[in-house]
Write an enzyme that holds these catalytic residues in place. Structure first.
Site, PDB file in Angstrom:
ATOM      1  N   ARG A 180      29.431  10.468  37.897  1.00 16.73           N
ATOM      2  CA  ARG A 180      28.397  10.357  36.581  1.00 16.73           C
ATOM      3  C   ARG A 180      27.767   9.025  37.010  1.00 16.73           C
ATOM      4  O   ARG A 180      26.409   8.890  36.832  1.00 16.73           O
ATOM      5  CB  ARG A 180      29.259   9.543  35.449  1.00 16.73           C
ATOM      6  CG  ARG A 180      28.351   9.023  34.448  1.00 16.73           C
ATOM      7  CD  ARG A 180      28.925   8.697  32.779  1.00 16.73           C
ATOM      8  NE  ARG A 180      30.365   8.398  32.907  1.00 16.73           N
ATOM      9  CZ  ARG A 180      30.775   7.138  33.267  1.00 16.73           C
ATOM     10  NH1 ARG A 180      29.935   6.276  33.626  1.00 16.73           N
ATOM     11  NH2 ARG A 180      32.015   6.944  33.410  1.00 16.73           N
ATOM     12  N   TYR A 228       4.273  15.849  22.147  1.00 16.53           N
ATOM     13  CA  TYR A 228       5.188  17.030  22.117  1.00 16.53           C
ATOM     14  C   TYR A 228       6.217  16.784  20.902  1.00 16.53           C
ATOM     15  O   TYR A 228       6.719  15.802  20.616  1.00 16.53           O
ATOM     16  CB  TYR A 228       6.004  16.903  23.552  1.00 16.53           C
ATOM     17  CG  TYR A 228       7.064  17.782  23.318  1.00 16.53           C
ATOM     18  CD1 TYR A 228       7.230  19.033  23.139  1.00 16.53           C
ATOM     19  CD2 TYR A 228       8.438  17.163  23.848  1.00 16.53           C
ATOM     20  CE1 TYR A 228       8.386  19.883  23.175  1.00 16.53           C
ATOM     21  CE2 TYR A 228       9.699  18.102  23.911  1.00 16.53           C
ATOM     22  CZ  TYR A 228       9.602  19.527  23.533  1.00 16.53           C
ATOM     23  OH  TYR A 228      10.790  20.123  23.659  1.00 16.53           O
ATOM     24  N   ASP A 285       4.253  10.537  29.944  1.00 13.97           N
ATOM     25  CA  ASP A 285       4.692  11.846  30.254  1.00 13.97           C
ATOM     26  C   ASP A 285       3.866  12.796  31.221  1.00 13.97           C
ATOM     27  O   ASP A 285       2.785  13.145  30.583  1.00 13.97           O
ATOM     28  CB  ASP A 285       4.954  12.663  28.981  1.00 13.97           C
ATOM     29  CG  ASP A 285       5.717  13.715  29.020  1.00 13.97           C
ATOM     30  OD1 ASP A 285       5.742  14.555  30.192  1.00 13.97           O
ATOM     31  OD2 ASP A 285       6.531  14.281  28.055  1.00 13.97           O
ATOM     32  N   LYS A 306      10.059  22.233  33.967  1.00 16.49           N
ATOM     33  CA  LYS A 306       9.127  22.619  34.003  1.00 16.49           C
ATOM     34  C   LYS A 306       8.320  22.938  35.399  1.00 16.49           C
ATOM     35  O   LYS A 306       8.967  23.435  36.265  1.00 16.49           O
ATOM     36  CB  LYS A 306       7.832  22.015  33.015  1.00 16.49           C
ATOM     37  CG  LYS A 306       8.613  21.395  31.588  1.00 16.49           C
ATOM     38  CD  LYS A 306       8.980  22.706  30.889  1.00 16.49           C
ATOM     39  CE  LYS A 306       9.235  22.473  29.401  1.00 16.49           C
ATOM     40  NZ  LYS A 306      10.250  21.592  29.268  1.00 16.49           N
TER      41      LYS A 306
END
Length: 378
Positions: free
Chosen positions: A48, A101, A173, A198
């Site tokens: 982690r 978004y 973004d 993406k």
């Protein structure tokens, strides 16, 4: 500094020193043998906190965006949540794009408001409106450019100046443009956000997110919260994004070329009422896009003269374009934002037009894509 494609292939990805493996190994381990209590090998103790495959991805992300620290997450929204909870406190204020978004809007409006964060949607192309929305409590101007799904363009350099004058941070973004087409940190952004699902991943086979910080101190704070909150990218997901990054430049070239041809086709089609694409000279902020982007991207939106009913029909009549959410993969996708990706903003100031169709133009042969759209629009 080496060129973009060289960095995409080599940054953080040197051959394995033990075996010579050219591809970064997938370190599918949760823990690491320590050489005595506290004797960590190269800083690894628990995956982690750090994993060598994720480290390679994070170094590559920082190199591609010219940042000082890259961090990889389980999703784009996990990255956004970690960022906003790092830089905001209850009572702080965030400026959002007027056409943000839907997932970002939902996170802020329905999750972080319960934590005491306030927000104002503002058309970011209107710099006077942005200045007017600044409060003493404003900590973040959140920018998407191009925006999803209306392909709006914001002036990153100008917004950075406004944010910094107010003592706030500019977050960009960069998912739609990718670091190949746009470099927000070079234009003054403090943090870059990506959904690595993406264009960075590029093959519709992984979900992930990323933050790239321009400042080492903020990078360390984000890394602390990444570990404390725990929404990290796993080793296999990290490996998939690394694999995608290697071909980002050549894929983006093809995405842009194909999208340009689709735009030319749609602009001339009698059933289409408008085409939204920053590469069009008629786009209200085309000049800004041309100044801060090296290409206009693979995302195209358009509206239809027949309204919502026709838009829904077109989405169902294509055969090569796949009806589906997401974007940025090698295959072409089509969707109806009002019913799909942006259903969460229905009834809000960010509601999108119901006659809008969004395309993620892939890298197939352009003649086949045009034939598919021709048939669906007939």
């Amino acid at each position: 500094m080496t060129g973009f494609n060289t960095r995409a292939i080599h940054a953080g990805q040197e051959p394995d020193p033990r075996t010579g493996a050219v591809a970064v190994p997938i370190y599918a381990t949760s823990t690491y043998k320590q050489d005595g209590v506290g004797g960590l090998r190269e800083g690894y103790e628990y995956s982690r906190s750090a994993n060598p495959t994720r480290t390679a991805l994070e170094e590559a992300l920082a190199a591609l965006e010219n940042g000082v620290r890259g961090l990889a997450f389980a999703s784009g929204l996990a990255a956004e949540d970690t960022l906003l909870r790092t830089v905001c406190r209850p009572g702080d204020h965030v400026i959002l794009p007027g056409d943000a978004y839907g997932g970002t809007f939902r996170l802020v409006a329905r999750v972080l408001t319960n934590w005491g964060v306030e927000y104002t949607p503002v058309p970011l192309a209107d710099l006077d409106a942005v200045r007017a929305a600044i409060r003493p409590s404003t900590k973040v101007i959140w920018c998407e450019t191009p925006t999803n799904p209306l392909l709006g363009i914001a002036d990153i350099e100008a917004l950075a100046g406004i944010a910094h004058e107010a003592g706030a941070r500019l977050v960009v973004d960069n998912t739609f443009a990718s670091p190949y087409l746009q470099q927000p940190i070079a234009l003054g952004a403090d943090v870059v956000v990506h959904s690595t699902t993406k264009y960075l991943g590029g093959h519709s086979d992984v979900v992930g997110g990323a933050l790239i910080a321009a400042d080492a101190t903020l990078g360390d704070e984000l890394a602390f919260h990444q570990n404390a909150m725990g929404a990290i990218a796993g080793p296999f997901d990290s490996w998939l994004v690394l694999r995608g990054i290697k071909t980002l430049g050549v894929r983006m070239d093809r995405h842009c070329t194909n999208a340009g041809a689709v735009v030319d086709f749609l602009t001339a089609h009698p059933a289409v009422s408008s085409v939204l694409y920053p590469g069009l000279p008629s786009h209200p902020n085309h000049d800004v896009a041309a100044r801060q982007m090296s290409g206009f991207g693979g995302m195209v939106s358009f509206t239809l003269k027949g309204g919502e009913e026709t838009a829904l029909k077109v989405c169902g009549l294509v055969s090569l374009f796949t009806l589906g959410e997401s974007l940025g993969g090698v295959e072409s996708l089509i969707e109806h934002p009002g019913r799909m990706t942006h259903a969460s903003v229905a009834g809000s100031p960010l509601e999108v037009p119901n006659d809008l169709v969004r395309l993620s133009v892939g890298i197939e042969d352009i003649g086949d894509l045009i034939d598919d759209l021709t048939s669906a629009l007939a």
